[in-house]
Design an enzyme around this catalytic site. Sequence first.
Site, mmCIF file in Angstrom:
data_model
loop_
_atom_site.group_PDB
_atom_site.id
_atom_site.type_symbol
_atom_site.label_atom_id
_atom_site.label_comp_id
_atom_site.label_asym_id
_atom_site.label_seq_id
_atom_site.Cartn_x
_atom_site.Cartn_y
_atom_site.Cartn_z
ATOM 1 N N GLU A 146 0.833 -1.212 0.000
ATOM 2 C CA GLU A 146 0.000 0.000 0.000
ATOM 3 C C GLU A 146 0.866 1.260 0.000
ATOM 4 O OE1 GLU A 146 -3.647 0.280 0.080
ATOM 5 O OE2 GLU A 146 -2.790 2.142 -0.640
ATOM 6 N N SER B 37 -7.450 2.362 -3.423
ATOM 7 C CA SER B 37 -6.114 2.744 -2.956
ATOM 8 C C SER B 37 -5.325 3.473 -4.020
ATOM 9 C CB SER B 37 -5.326 1.481 -2.623
ATOM 10 O OG SER B 37 -5.740 0.967 -1.420
ATOM 11 N N ASP C 102 1.043 4.074 -2.990
ATOM 12 C CA ASP C 102 0.645 5.471 -2.761
ATOM 13 C C ASP C 102 1.788 6.423 -3.102
ATOM 14 O OD1 ASP C 102 -1.602 4.213 -1.820
ATOM 15 O OD2 ASP C 102 -1.231 4.637 0.300
#
Length: 561
Positions: free
Chosen positions: A278, A478, A282
């Site tokens: 994650e 996400s 990002d």
Amino acid sequence: MRPFSLCLLLAFSFLSRSHALVVHESISVPPSSYTYDGPAALDEALTLRVALAHTNLSGLEEMTYAVSDPTSMLYGRHLTTDEVLAYIKPAPETHALVSGWLSENGVTVESTSFAGDLLKISLSVAKANHLLSTEFGSFTHAANGKKSVRTLRYFVPETLQQHIRFIHPTIAFMGSISSSSLVVVAHTEVSAGAPPVSCETLWTPQCTQDTYGVPSSKATNSPSNVLGVAGFFGQYANSQDLNVYLSTFRPDLVGSSFNFLSVDDGINNQTLSAAGAEADFDIETTVGLASGVPVTFISVGPDNPDGVLGAIDIVDAILSQPPETRPTVLTTSYNILEEAIPLSVDVAICNAFMQLGAAGISVLFSSGDGGVGGPTQNTSCTTFLPTFSGGCPFITAVGGSTGLPPQVAASFSGGGFSNYFPKPRFQLDDVASYVTSLGQQYSGLYNTNGRGYPDVAAQAVDVAITWQGVTGHGSGTSAASPIFASIIALVNDRLIGAGRPVLGFLNPFLYSPAGRAAFDDVVSGSNPGCGTDGFSASPGWDPVTGLGTPKFERLLAAVGL
Ligand SMILES: *[C@@H]1O[C@H](CO)[C@@H](O)[C@H](O)[C@H]1NC(C)=O
Ligand SMILES: *[C@@H]1O[C@H](CO)[C@@H](O)[C@H](O)[C@H]1NC(C)=O
Ligand SMILES: *[C@@H]1O[C@H](CO)[C@@H](O)[C@H](O)[C@H]1NC(C)=O
């Protein structure tokens, strides 16, 4: 004075001093995922936060809208940190009364939050039982075996009720909190210099640039235009992965890096095997799209003085930074079930995001990956499960879309209506007309008067990522939130270049006639969940893709550039 009235007066004051306790918060039963093991051990140590009433919260809300609504005279005149704090700081009387009550009971305040509205106290279960006239119990979470000390209701003196918002954690059963459900699929054929793969197979930064009209030229007015990327739950963003990603997809940006801000002793472990999918996703998505914008990875450690996973600590950390280095945009790709957090605590977190909005910081969240079933796919739900913080009106929730234009909704795009927050002023007509169009469909499964989310959408399927040295793709909202956040950061760069204030709290602008015109409406696809087909994307705002997907040039036009 007649004697009996004196007696009455005495009796009344006796009652109010010693006996007039009132239930402050309660729930009838613990969530079914918890079992009760019996009373908590009396000598067990508890850490609680006492949330104090704010001086003028409604005033801050009014000001937040005033500086964020393009039709307002005050548009763009964001508040300084001190101005924000003046609304939030508890009144001296509130502070004195609550501290007095605590010290009368032998409880000392260990620390106070930035705005002075959260007191941290540590005490034994025995003392807490006495202070709050309750009996704390020990509860075990069925799935993860984690034990929590909680109660089903607690009392405070009636005279303090208006001064205390809540005490936490008492009735909050947060369940198991997972980071995103991101699954990374390796693409062995992808490497630097290899011929481009179709956007339908692998969504690269180039695909985002082509589809949403995002420039590849570098931002020029960047030093004070920081894009913040939140990281939780031991997710670390790896520089080595970023370098591989950039050399594969943005060779022109090789050498771009990111800064690091620690909250609650958060770290950013650079061992490759510690890289989080994650966090990498990002950071790579933002650094690789918001060309030249300084990106700061904000890592929140596991021990959070705010007692709410660091959601409020991160806000305090940002507000206490000098304006020149603190983010103007914050993106978060982590979600939790709305119902897992008590209303009082959800409202407190949302008010913290409002403070950021008042100060001119755009707060974006992914809308979740479980369609109408919340953060993750959930087949056992019997009513739709809203995601936190989709319900908070002061954040911009970003749903998922996919495909070559015209894009369609990603089937997992989190969306629906909050059970906690009423529909805010900027989307009254949007929510009303969508609900009317549904008629009786899904009646009883969702709150027809709730805040609708997401607000906007962006690509969320098969998005490029390099994780632990392997380049491939991942899917989830996400990806959508960092993509949208990068676009906002690039618009801010142009605004700063023109000597204008940054966008700040986005929603009143996005839902304005000019703002809407900057989006391509997504009109097909749906977000199934809970054994239903979910909501359908349709002309106008919908609880699958919001207002649609952004077009950079039209966003510039909407702000008059
Ligand atoms: C609260 O703030 C608003 C907006 O600044 C202001 O108009 C109002 O007078 C304030 N109220 C109090 C009680 O200070
Ligand atoms: C970083 O992660 C590695 C691999 O998980 C671990 O062995 C190491 O102890 C970590 N370092 C720190 C400072 O936490
Ligand atoms: C799935 O839905 C059930 C029923 O509404 C709910 O109790 C549970 O917490 C949900 N699970 C997750 C992981 O969201």
